[in-house]
Design an enzyme around this catalytic site. Structure first.
Site, PDB file in Angstrom:
ATOM      1  N   SER A  24      51.745  49.291  31.637  1.00 40.00           N
ATOM      2  CA  SER A  24      52.107  47.873  31.520  1.00 40.00           C
ATOM      3  C   SER A  24      53.619  47.714  31.575  1.00 40.00           C
ATOM      4  CB  SER A  24      51.587  47.297  30.202  1.00 40.00           C
ATOM      5  OG  SER A  24      52.201  46.038  29.970  1.00 40.00           O
ATOM      6  N   HIS A  48      49.822  47.505  35.521  1.00 41.25           N
ATOM      7  CA  HIS A  48      49.356  46.348  34.747  1.00 41.25           C
ATOM      8  C   HIS A  48      50.504  45.352  34.602  1.00 41.25           C
ATOM      9  CE1 HIS A  48      46.539  44.490  31.859  1.00 41.25           C
ATOM     10  NE2 HIS A  48      47.594  44.258  31.079  1.00 41.25           N
ATOM     11  N   ASP A  50      51.618  41.858  32.996  1.00 32.44           N
ATOM     12  CA  ASP A  50      51.276  40.928  31.924  1.00 32.44           C
ATOM     13  C   ASP A  50      51.963  39.583  32.136  1.00 32.44           C
ATOM     14  OD1 ASP A  50      49.506  42.283  30.090  1.00 32.44           O
ATOM     15  OD2 ASP A  50      51.179  43.637  29.675  1.00 32.44           O
ATOM     16  N   MET A  52      52.417  35.779  30.814  1.00 26.94           N
ATOM     17  CA  MET A  52      52.281  34.956  29.603  1.00 26.94           C
ATOM     18  C   MET A  52      52.974  33.614  29.825  1.00 26.94           C
ATOM     19  SD  MET A  52      53.053  37.799  26.688  1.00 26.94           S
ATOM     20  CE  MET A  52      52.389  39.477  26.805  1.00 26.94           C
ATOM     21  N   HIS A  81      47.169  40.534  34.520  1.00 25.81           N
ATOM     22  CA  HIS A  81      46.522  40.032  33.302  1.00 25.81           C
ATOM     23  C   HIS A  81      47.112  38.674  32.960  1.00 25.81           C
ATOM     24  CE1 HIS A  81      45.856  40.892  28.705  1.00 25.81           C
ATOM     25  NE2 HIS A  81      45.134  39.873  29.130  1.00 25.81           N
ATOM     26  N   MET A  83      47.499  35.848  30.750  1.00 26.95           N
ATOM     27  CA  MET A  83      47.376  35.296  29.392  1.00 26.95           C
ATOM     28  C   MET A  83      47.952  33.894  29.428  1.00 26.95           C
ATOM     29  SD  MET A  83      48.501  38.795  27.480  1.00 26.95           S
ATOM     30  CE  MET A  83      49.290  39.399  28.974  1.00 26.95           C
ATOM     31  N   MET A 151      40.721  43.407  24.687  1.00 30.89           N
ATOM     32  CA  MET A 151      42.023  43.495  24.008  1.00 30.89           C
ATOM     33  C   MET A 151      41.849  44.210  22.667  1.00 30.89           C
ATOM     34  SD  MET A 151      44.285  42.058  25.988  1.00 30.89           S
ATOM     35  CE  MET A 151      45.615  42.294  24.815  1.00 30.89           C
ATOM     36  N   ASP A 189      43.252  47.393  26.251  1.00 32.08           N
ATOM     37  CA  ASP A 189      44.658  46.969  26.345  1.00 32.08           C
ATOM     38  C   ASP A 189      45.190  46.667  24.955  1.00 32.08           C
ATOM     39  OD1 ASP A 189      47.096  45.862  26.982  1.00 32.08           O
ATOM     40  OD2 ASP A 189      46.295  44.211  28.177  1.00 32.08           O
TER      41      ASP A 189
HETATM   42  C1  DX5 Z   1      49.780  42.524  25.202  1.00 35.65           C
HETATM   43  C2  DX5 Z   1      49.645  42.939  26.642  1.00 35.65           C
HETATM   44  C3  DX5 Z   1      49.574  44.397  26.825  1.00 35.65           C
HETATM   45  C4  DX5 Z   1      50.816  45.123  26.342  1.00 35.65           C
HETATM   46  C5  DX5 Z   1      50.366  46.396  25.751  1.00 35.65           C
HETATM   47  O1  DX5 Z   1      49.553  41.176  25.064  1.00 35.65           O
HETATM   48  O2  DX5 Z   1      48.493  42.389  27.249  1.00 35.65           O
HETATM   49  O3  DX5 Z   1      49.281  44.761  28.164  1.00 35.65           O
HETATM   50  O4  DX5 Z   1      51.737  45.404  27.347  1.00 35.65           O
HETATM   51  O5  DX5 Z   1      51.468  47.001  25.155  1.00 35.65           O
HETATM   52  P1  DX5 Z   1      51.279  48.258  24.210  1.00 35.65           P
HETATM   53  O6  DX5 Z   1      50.678  49.344  25.060  1.00 35.65           O
HETATM   54  O7  DX5 Z   1      52.665  48.548  23.743  1.00 35.65           O
HETATM   55  O8  DX5 Z   1      50.343  47.836  23.108  1.00 35.65           O
HETATM   56 ZN    ZN Z   2      47.832  43.208  29.277  1.00 32.12          ZN
END
Ligand code: DX5
Ligand code: ZN
Length: 243
Positions: A24, A48, A50, A52, A81, A83, A151, A189
């Protein structure tokens, strides 16, 4: 692309799912993302990403322009991903920017429509659930998606601790997929490292997102390889265990 599930009684067994680490980039240096991606590329075929929106989660990260910029530097599968509260509005821009697969959260609703939209766009289809969202919210869609993301932290930030209470849900997703002969990626994740990945594999996960356990290390590639090696060992044990 997945095909409709046959009836459970006649379900063929799906091939064993491929184990992979999806680093990620949330924990990478955003000032040199392309370099960070290049460093882990020999150890994986997925990245990956992320996304947001500051609304579905209390954090803001990246949008289609960054995905587009990274696309020019990488041939990895971009596992995106989302979010975000309104994924319908952004699926096409992310596809156009170079996302290969998108994962939407079941908590935002309109799931059937979002799955259809992702298929129409030619995206690989993922569905995510927060730690406190029950299996029953995912169950109606398992035969319509390519990937289920469980998650193991509450989304929004990297570096949180793995929530082991999610493991029974992962096991139920894998059991349902096996029962119905579905070729389903079960992705985990949050808080994944060489230790917690073993628990995730034992529960049935096969794709392991890791942010801080990769990019907060001096050698991110060695970290990816270490997590995959731990996963492979646990997977061999699981395959050899009586069912
Ligand atoms: C959190 C993300 C994850 C995050 C995981 O909301 O969706 O993908 O990057 O990070 P670690 O591996 O540090 O928990
Ligand atoms: Zn993620």
């Amino acid at each position: 692309m997945s095909t409709p599930a046959p009836a459970a009684s006649t379900a063929p067994s799906a091939p064993a799912p491929t184990l992979r680490v999806a680093p990620s980039i949330l924990s990478a240096d955003f000032g040199s993302l392309a370099d960070a991606v290049t460093r882990v590329t020999p150890g994986t075929d997925w990245l990956h990403v992320d996304v947001m929106d500051g609304h579905f989660v209390p954090n803001l990260t990246i949008g289609p322009p960054v995905v587009s910029s990274l696309r020019a530097h990488s041939d990895l599968f971009f596992d995106t991903h989302l979010m975000i509260t309104d994924p319908a509005r952004y699926l096409e821009p992310f596809r156009d920017a170079g996302a290969d697969g998108c994962t939407v959260h079941v908590e935002v609703g309109e799931t059937a429509g979002l799955i259809a939209q992702m298929r129409d766009l030619g995206l690989r289809v993922g569905l995510a659930a927060n730690p406190d969202t029950p299996f029953e919210a995912l169950a109606p869609f398992l035969d319509q998606v390519d990937l289920v993301l469980c998650m193991t932290v509450f989304p929004g930030f990297g570096g949180q601790s793995f929530i082991a209470d999610v493991l029974p849900k992962i096991a139920r997703v894998r059991a349902a997929a096996d029962r119905d002969g579905l070729s389903l990626d079960v992705e985990v994740d949050g808080g994944i490292d060489e230790r917690t990945v073993v628990e995730a594999v034992r529960a049935g996960a096969n794709v392991f997102v890791a942010g801080s356990a990769v990019f907060n290390r001096d050698d991110p590639l060695a970290a990816v390889e270490g997590i995959l090696s731990a996963a492979s060992g646990a997977s061999d044990e699981r395959a050899g265990a009586p069912s």
